[in-house]
Design a protein around this motif. Structure first.
Motif, mmCIF file in Angstrom:
data_model
loop_
_atom_site.group_PDB
_atom_site.id
_atom_site.type_symbol
_atom_site.label_atom_id
_atom_site.label_comp_id
_atom_site.label_asym_id
_atom_site.label_seq_id
_atom_site.Cartn_x
_atom_site.Cartn_y
_atom_site.Cartn_z
ATOM 1 N N ILE A 21 86.136 -15.694 31.314
ATOM 2 C CA ILE A 21 84.944 -15.833 30.478
ATOM 3 C C ILE A 21 83.722 -15.213 31.150
ATOM 4 N N SER A 22 83.545 -15.470 32.437
ATOM 5 C CA SER A 22 82.344 -14.949 33.112
ATOM 6 C C SER A 22 82.324 -13.425 33.122
ATOM 7 N N ASN A 23 83.485 -12.791 33.243
ATOM 8 C CA ASN A 23 83.533 -11.328 33.215
ATOM 9 C C ASN A 23 83.106 -10.783 31.861
ATOM 10 N N ALA A 24 83.458 -11.509 30.796
ATOM 11 C CA ALA A 24 83.018 -11.094 29.467
ATOM 12 C C ALA A 24 81.506 -11.254 29.322
ATOM 13 N N LEU A 25 80.977 -12.359 29.823
ATOM 14 C CA LEU A 25 79.535 -12.608 29.715
ATOM 15 C C LEU A 25 78.736 -11.598 30.531
ATOM 16 N N LYS A 26 79.275 -11.174 31.674
ATOM 17 C CA LYS A 26 78.589 -10.168 32.488
ATOM 18 C C LYS A 26 78.465 -8.842 31.748
ATOM 19 N N GLN A 27 79.501 -8.512 30.976
ATOM 20 C CA GLN A 27 79.454 -7.261 30.216
ATOM 21 C C GLN A 27 78.425 -7.326 29.096
ATOM 22 N N LEU A 28 78.319 -8.469 28.467
ATOM 23 C CA LEU A 28 77.434 -8.616 27.312
ATOM 24 C C LEU A 28 75.990 -8.888 27.702
ATOM 25 N N PHE A 29 75.798 -9.515 28.869
ATOM 26 C CA PHE A 29 74.453 -9.877 29.323
ATOM 27 C C PHE A 29 74.255 -9.355 30.752
ATOM 28 N N PRO A 30 74.105 -8.050 30.907
ATOM 29 C CA PRO A 30 74.085 -7.444 32.250
ATOM 30 C C PRO A 30 72.892 -7.855 33.109
ATOM 31 N N ASN A 31 71.842 -8.397 32.503
ATOM 32 C CA ASN A 31 70.663 -8.786 33.273
ATOM 33 C C ASN A 31 70.677 -10.258 33.675
ATOM 34 N N ALA A 32 71.722 -10.977 33.304
ATOM 35 C CA ALA A 32 71.801 -12.402 33.650
ATOM 36 C C ALA A 32 71.983 -12.566 35.158
ATOM 37 N N GLN A 33 71.097 -13.315 35.778
ATOM 38 C CA GLN A 33 71.153 -13.525 37.217
ATOM 39 C C GLN A 33 72.019 -14.729 37.588
ATOM 40 N N THR A 34 72.152 -15.666 36.668
ATOM 41 C CA THR A 34 72.979 -16.858 36.877
ATOM 42 C C THR A 34 73.941 -16.998 35.712
ATOM 43 N N ILE A 35 75.238 -17.032 36.012
ATOM 44 C CA ILE A 35 76.255 -17.307 34.990
ATOM 45 C C ILE A 35 77.152 -18.413 35.529
ATOM 46 N N GLU A 36 77.023 -19.591 34.963
ATOM 47 C CA GLU A 36 77.849 -20.745 35.340
ATOM 48 C C GLU A 36 78.890 -20.966 34.249
ATOM 49 N N VAL A 37 80.156 -20.865 34.618
ATOM 50 C CA VAL A 37 81.250 -21.141 33.685
ATOM 51 C C VAL A 37 82.062 -22.287 34.266
ATOM 52 N N THR A 38 82.105 -23.388 33.547
ATOM 53 C CA THR A 38 82.807 -24.565 34.052
ATOM 54 C C THR A 38 83.496 -25.276 32.894
ATOM 55 N N GLU A 39 84.235 -26.308 33.212
ATOM 56 C CA GLU A 39 85.071 -26.965 32.210
ATOM 57 C C GLU A 39 84.262 -27.750 31.194
ATOM 58 N N ASP A 40 84.821 -27.869 29.988
ATOM 59 C CA ASP A 40 84.151 -28.614 28.925
ATOM 60 C C ASP A 40 84.059 -30.101 29.246
ATOM 61 N N LEU A 41 84.912 -30.571 30.148
ATOM 62 C CA LEU A 41 84.856 -31.980 30.520
ATOM 63 C C LEU A 41 83.543 -32.313 31.220
ATOM 64 N N LEU A 42 83.032 -31.398 32.031
ATOM 65 C CA LEU A 42 81.732 -31.624 32.664
ATOM 66 C C LEU A 42 80.630 -31.626 31.613
ATOM 67 N N ALA A 43 80.771 -30.793 30.579
ATOM 68 C CA ALA A 43 79.811 -30.821 29.474
ATOM 69 C C ALA A 43 79.808 -32.187 28.797
ATOM 70 N N ALA A 44 81.002 -32.726 28.577
ATOM 71 C CA ALA A 44 81.097 -34.052 27.957
ATOM 72 C C ALA A 44 80.411 -35.102 28.819
ATOM 73 N N ALA A 45 80.680 -35.074 30.115
ATOM 74 C CA ALA A 45 80.084 -36.066 31.017
ATOM 75 C C ALA A 45 78.567 -35.934 31.055
ATOM 76 N N ARG A 46 78.062 -34.710 31.165
ATOM 77 C CA ARG A 46 76.612 -34.516 31.210
ATOM 78 C C ARG A 46 75.948 -34.896 29.893
ATOM 79 N N ALA A 47 76.592 -34.564 28.775
ATOM 80 C CA ALA A 47 76.013 -34.881 27.474
ATOM 81 C C ALA A 47 76.035 -36.379 27.195
#
Length: 283
Positions: free
Chosen positions: A77-103
């Protein structure tokens, strides 16, 4: 500009957040790296990202995704995001379970679960996931999920076991074709988990039929028996959950949780609003 994404197996919810904290929400299809590669993600996002999104202005991306179970999966996923957003300085790709816990829990400790196309769950200490009982995916587990419920429906349909006029209703609703067509779709076509989960809506639309209510209840009971009850001191925590299946059938889920001595806390359909709050709110 910041992008925050909650990526399920079926749908990905996004929030575009500018420096003035103005929010723009949009959706794309889901990108589970178990079922799609980097070029496939690039093609899909290139077609589905809003034309109004200034890709060159995106400096930070937080992507939470189903199937992000290892650094290698995250890299798809991060490699795809780098291609689409070449100026992004921070790209965090992590599991949806952490999203659930944080939300669901913010920066506090507790129990968090996902009940959507698939399932997952964890204990969380306010910063990181500390304990996880593996859901094992739709082949071996994912009890209580849309794919689990859909598998039961499809199996009973193929065996002619759907009661109370549901056999004809199921056939007319989905127009699935012959048995071999269905098996080909499951075993030889992409995204079989999404295919199975698509049938879960049938139980919601026919919730007045006891068979539908019972297979949902049995799915949640299997989720507790095989997963939740194996967490240490699980009754010390409230049951918090995100996902369309947990949300749509929250009354049945609450009954099953209570029957196992677990009080229900927060049940939400999608974590995206709460994830945005997490990222804009400082420690």
């Amino acid at each position: 500009m910041i992008l925050i994404a909650d990526g399920g197996s079926t749908k990905c919810s996004w929030c575009q957040l500018d420096d003035a904290n103005q929010r723009v929400y949009f959706n794309t299809e889901g990108y589970n790296p178990d079922f799609i590669d980097t070029p496939g993600i690039v093609r899909s996002l290139d077609q589905n990202l809003p034309d109004t999104l200034p890709r060159g202005e995106v400096r930070e991306i937080h992507f939470y995704g189903a199937g992000v179970s290892s650094p290698a999966k995250a890299a798809i996923i991060s490699n795809a995001l780098k291609q689409l957003f070449p100026n992004a300085q921070t790209i965090e790709v992590t599991e949806d379970l952490l999203a659930a816990a944080r939300a669901l829990l913010g920066r506090g400790p507790g129990f968090a679960a996902i009940l959507g196309t698939g399932t997952n769950s964890c204990l969380y200490d306010g910063k990181k996931i500390t304990y996880n009982v593996d859901s094992l995916g739709y082949f071996l587990g994912d009890e209580g999920s849309g794919s689990f419920i859909g598998k039961r429906l499809l199996r009973d349909y193929l065996r002619g076991l759907l009661p109370d006029g549901l056999q004809d209703a199921f056939r007319e609703t989905y127009q699935l074709g012959e048995r071999n067509d269905i098996l080909d779709r499951l075993y030889n076509q992409p995204l079989p988990n999404r295919f199975l989960a698509s049938f879960a809506k049938f139980t919601y639309d026919h919730n007045n039929v006891s068979y539908c209510r019972e297979i949902v209840r049995q799915g949640f009971e299997a989720f507790f028996q095989n997963i939740v009850l194996h967490y240490p001191r699980y009754q010390d925590y409230s049951f918090n959950c995100i996902g369309s299946v947990g949300y749509n059938f929250r009354d049945a889920l609450t009954q099953v949780a209570n029957s196992h001595g677990m009080q229900v806390g927060k049940i939400i359909r999608s974590p995206i609003d709460d994830l945005v709050e997490y990222h804009v709110t400082k420690d």
